[in-house]
Design an enzyme around this catalytic site. Structure first.
Site, PDB file in Angstrom:
ATOM      1  N   CYS A 168      -3.368  -3.497  11.937  1.00 50.78           N
ATOM      2  CA  CYS A 168      -4.785  -3.381  12.241  1.00 50.78           C
ATOM      3  C   CYS A 168      -5.142  -4.016  13.575  1.00 50.78           C
ATOM      4  O   CYS A 168      -5.679  -5.123  13.649  1.00 50.78           O
ATOM      5  CB  CYS A 168      -5.677  -3.962  11.154  1.00 50.78           C
ATOM      6  N   THR A 226      -2.268   0.844   9.746  1.00 53.44           N
ATOM      7  CA  THR A 226      -3.402   0.588   8.862  1.00 53.44           C
ATOM      8  C   THR A 226      -3.160   1.221   7.481  1.00 53.44           C
ATOM      9  O   THR A 226      -2.297   2.090   7.324  1.00 53.44           O
ATOM     10  CB  THR A 226      -4.695   1.229   9.428  1.00 53.44           C
ATOM     11  N   ALA A 278       0.827  -1.199   0.000  1.00 50.26           N
ATOM     12  CA  ALA A 278       0.000   0.000   0.000  1.00 50.26           C
ATOM     13  C   ALA A 278       0.868   1.260   0.000  1.00 50.26           C
ATOM     14  O   ALA A 278       0.643   2.189  -0.780  1.00 50.26           O
ATOM     15  CB  ALA A 278      -0.915  -0.009   1.232  1.00 50.26           C
ATOM     16  N   CYS A 301      -9.635   2.667  11.834  1.00 49.55           N
ATOM     17  CA  CYS A 301      -9.933   1.253  11.925  1.00 49.55           C
ATOM     18  C   CYS A 301     -11.446   1.090  11.832  1.00 49.55           C
ATOM     19  O   CYS A 301     -12.162   1.458  12.759  1.00 49.55           O
ATOM     20  CB  CYS A 301      -9.407   0.725  13.260  1.00 49.55           C
TER      21      CYS A 301
HETATM   22  C1  UQ1 Z   1      -9.071   4.913   4.678  1.00 49.60           C
HETATM   23  O1  UQ1 Z   1      -8.722   5.955   4.167  1.00 49.60           O
HETATM   24  C2  UQ1 Z   1      -8.473   3.701   4.246  1.00 49.60           C
HETATM   25  O2  UQ1 Z   1      -7.495   3.704   3.310  1.00 49.60           O
HETATM   26  C3  UQ1 Z   1      -7.827   3.789   2.003  1.00 49.60           C
HETATM   27  C4  UQ1 Z   1      -8.826   2.512   4.835  1.00 49.60           C
HETATM   28  O3  UQ1 Z   1      -8.212   1.386   4.469  1.00 49.60           O
HETATM   29  C5  UQ1 Z   1      -8.858   0.519   3.656  1.00 49.60           C
HETATM   30  C6  UQ1 Z   1      -9.829   2.491   5.874  1.00 49.60           C
HETATM   31  O4  UQ1 Z   1     -10.137   1.410   6.368  1.00 49.60           O
HETATM   32  C7  UQ1 Z   1     -10.450   3.709   6.287  1.00 49.60           C
HETATM   33  C8  UQ1 Z   1     -11.498   3.651   7.320  1.00 49.60           C
HETATM   34  C9  UQ1 Z   1     -10.065   4.899   5.720  1.00 49.60           C
HETATM   35  C10 UQ1 Z   1     -10.656   6.187   6.158  1.00 49.60           C
HETATM   36  C11 UQ1 Z   1     -11.511   6.745   5.089  1.00 49.60           C
HETATM   37  C12 UQ1 Z   1     -12.498   7.609   5.254  1.00 49.60           C
HETATM   38  C13 UQ1 Z   1     -13.227   8.079   4.026  1.00 49.60           C
HETATM   39  C14 UQ1 Z   1     -12.920   8.103   6.562  1.00 49.60           C
END
Ligand code: UQ1
Length: 409
Positions: free
Chosen positions: A162, A308, A14, A342
């Site tokens: 996470c 995360t 990522a 999260c």
């Molecule tokens: C987020 O930005 C993100 O990365 C793309 C995640 O990973 C998959 C998340 O789980 C979350 C909750 C966010 C936060 C995004 C918003 C729109 C509040």
């Protein structure tokens, strides 16, 4: 800026792909090299859903080759050593690589062998883990075949990636079994090495109520140390009130194990590691504390936040900006405030969207009470975030959605 300026990124997960895409988008003259041995890129945030049978495993995977940004080069190799004074690194198979700037984001290592018998037990006898792409679909097999008895869900000492995931699958399993009518014969236990259910007190107390509603017993300061799959016995080390450690054996029908985790060994052994093994960076600029041309983000960095993809979404633009600033002769700015998020799956159609920054400050994106379980966040988690990830974040679009302190002042 000279044409020859080279940014080398170790890790094409990522963080690596997002930084590479951002750099290429902002400064096409830059030479960007990604180093990663893996041919498959996983959308790991959906593994919880895969384990609960509500997301297709195939949809979490893409060929790494299709994600490398146009103009960036991918070396499918492994780093075996760093020479920061020479600004070079050594690869397992290929020639030495020179860098002007280095970005370290190889992710986190799963230390299965720190729990005796766990690696051997996985994938049979009701022992599963959403943390392994090789076993995440077996979690769903376990949920479907469970007919009652004890189900154990474990969480090792932090840091882990996470930190909500170990309990999320317990809530999804409980909801699924309730709908199937097997909860009457089931005993669910969430056993964590930590002293609280969640790192942020505001969310921790809300989650205690969620666990109670599902009938899940929470056992804190219980650390999984051994698994006997054939006998279906898990051994925990528990810390008593007097601080003394004692062992406890529990029988199970199903065990969802979260492996202990640490910085990748080649990072621990590198000149960039702090005492705990993580790449030692300034928590706000993400610049290495000693080597100014080195940055780190994502799970391998020392930034004291929850690990995360959401954290990476906010860290990547800071690293991109700071590398471009340095290339232009300016100094890095402290753009990262520790934001992480999260989405806690509290049932098969609700999510509590925990968003917070350094020091456990609650910092939601949307003007809604953050401790509420909502269908809208479930839909965001299942449908919105994968799109945000593949189509915006990994393409280097800096779509900065601001977050604010809660309660608003
Ligand atoms: C987020 O930005 C993100 O990365 C793309 C995640 O990973 C998959 C998340 O789980 C979350 C909750 C966010 C936060 C995004 C918003 C729109 C509040």
């Amino acid at each position: 800026m000279s044409q020859a300026m080279t940014v080398v990124i170790v890790g094409a997960g990522a963080a690596g792909i997002t930084v590479a895409a951002g750099l290429r988008r902002r400064q096409p003259a830059l030479s960007v090299i990604l180093i990663d041995p893996a041919a498959t890129h996983y959308y790991q945030p959906a593994f919880t859903l895969v384990g609960a049978g509500v997301y297709d495993f195939e949809r979490t995977q893409r060929a790494q080759a299709d994600l490398i940004p146009a103009g960036a080069e991918w070396l499918r190799d492994r780093v075996v050593g760093f020479q920061p004074e020479q600004q070079t690194l050594a690869l397992a198979a290929g020639p030495q690589v020179h860098y002007d700037h280095l970005v370290l984001c190889p992710g986190i290592q799963l230390d299965w062998d720190k729990v005796a018998g766990l690696r051997e037990a996985l994938g049979r006898n009701g022992v599963c883990s959403n943390y392994s792409p090789d076993h995440v679909t077996y979690t769903w097999d376990c949920l479907r075949s469970f007919g009652g008895g004890a189900a154990l869900f474990t969480q090792p000492p932090v840091p882990i990636k996470c930190a909500g995931a170990p309990q999320k699958i317990a809530y999804l399993a409980a909801d699924y079994w309730r709908r199937r009518g097997v909860m009457a014969h089931a005993h669910l236990h969430f056993l964590s090495a930590a002293a609280t259910l969640f790192s942020v007190p505001y969310f921790s107390s809300a989650l205690e109520k969620v666990a109670a509603r599902h009938g899940i017993q929470i056992l804190l300061q219980h650390n999984l140390v051994a698994v006997n799959g054939a006998k279906r016995i898990a051994t925990f080390e528990r810390t008593g009130r007097d601080g003394a450690k004692e062992r406890l054996e529990m029988e199970f029908e199903m065990l969802h194990a979260t492996p202990p985790q640490s910085a990748p060994d080649f990072i621990k052994q590198s000149p960039f590691a702090n005492a705990a093994g993580w790449v030692d960076v300034n928590p706000n600029t993400l610049q290495h504390v000693k080597y100014a041309n080195v940055f780190s983000l994502g799970d391998a960095s020392s930034a004291p936040t929850s690990k995360t993809a959401a954290a990476i979404r906010k860290q990547a633009p800071v690293v991109v900006n700071n590398i471009l600033a340095m290339a232009a002769g300016r100094s890095p700015s402290p753009g990262y405030d520790g934001y992480t998020s999260c989405p806690l799956t509290t049932s098969l159609n609700t999510v509590m969207l925990a968003e917070f920054s350094y020091d456990g400050r609650v910092t939601p994106t949307f003007p809604l009470r953050p401790d509420r379980e909502r269908l809208i966040w479930w839909l965001l988690k299942k449908y919105g975030l994968p799109r945000l990830y593949w189509d915006y974040m990994l393409k280097g679009h800096e779509w900065d959605i601001p977050h604010r302190p809660y309660p608003p002042s």
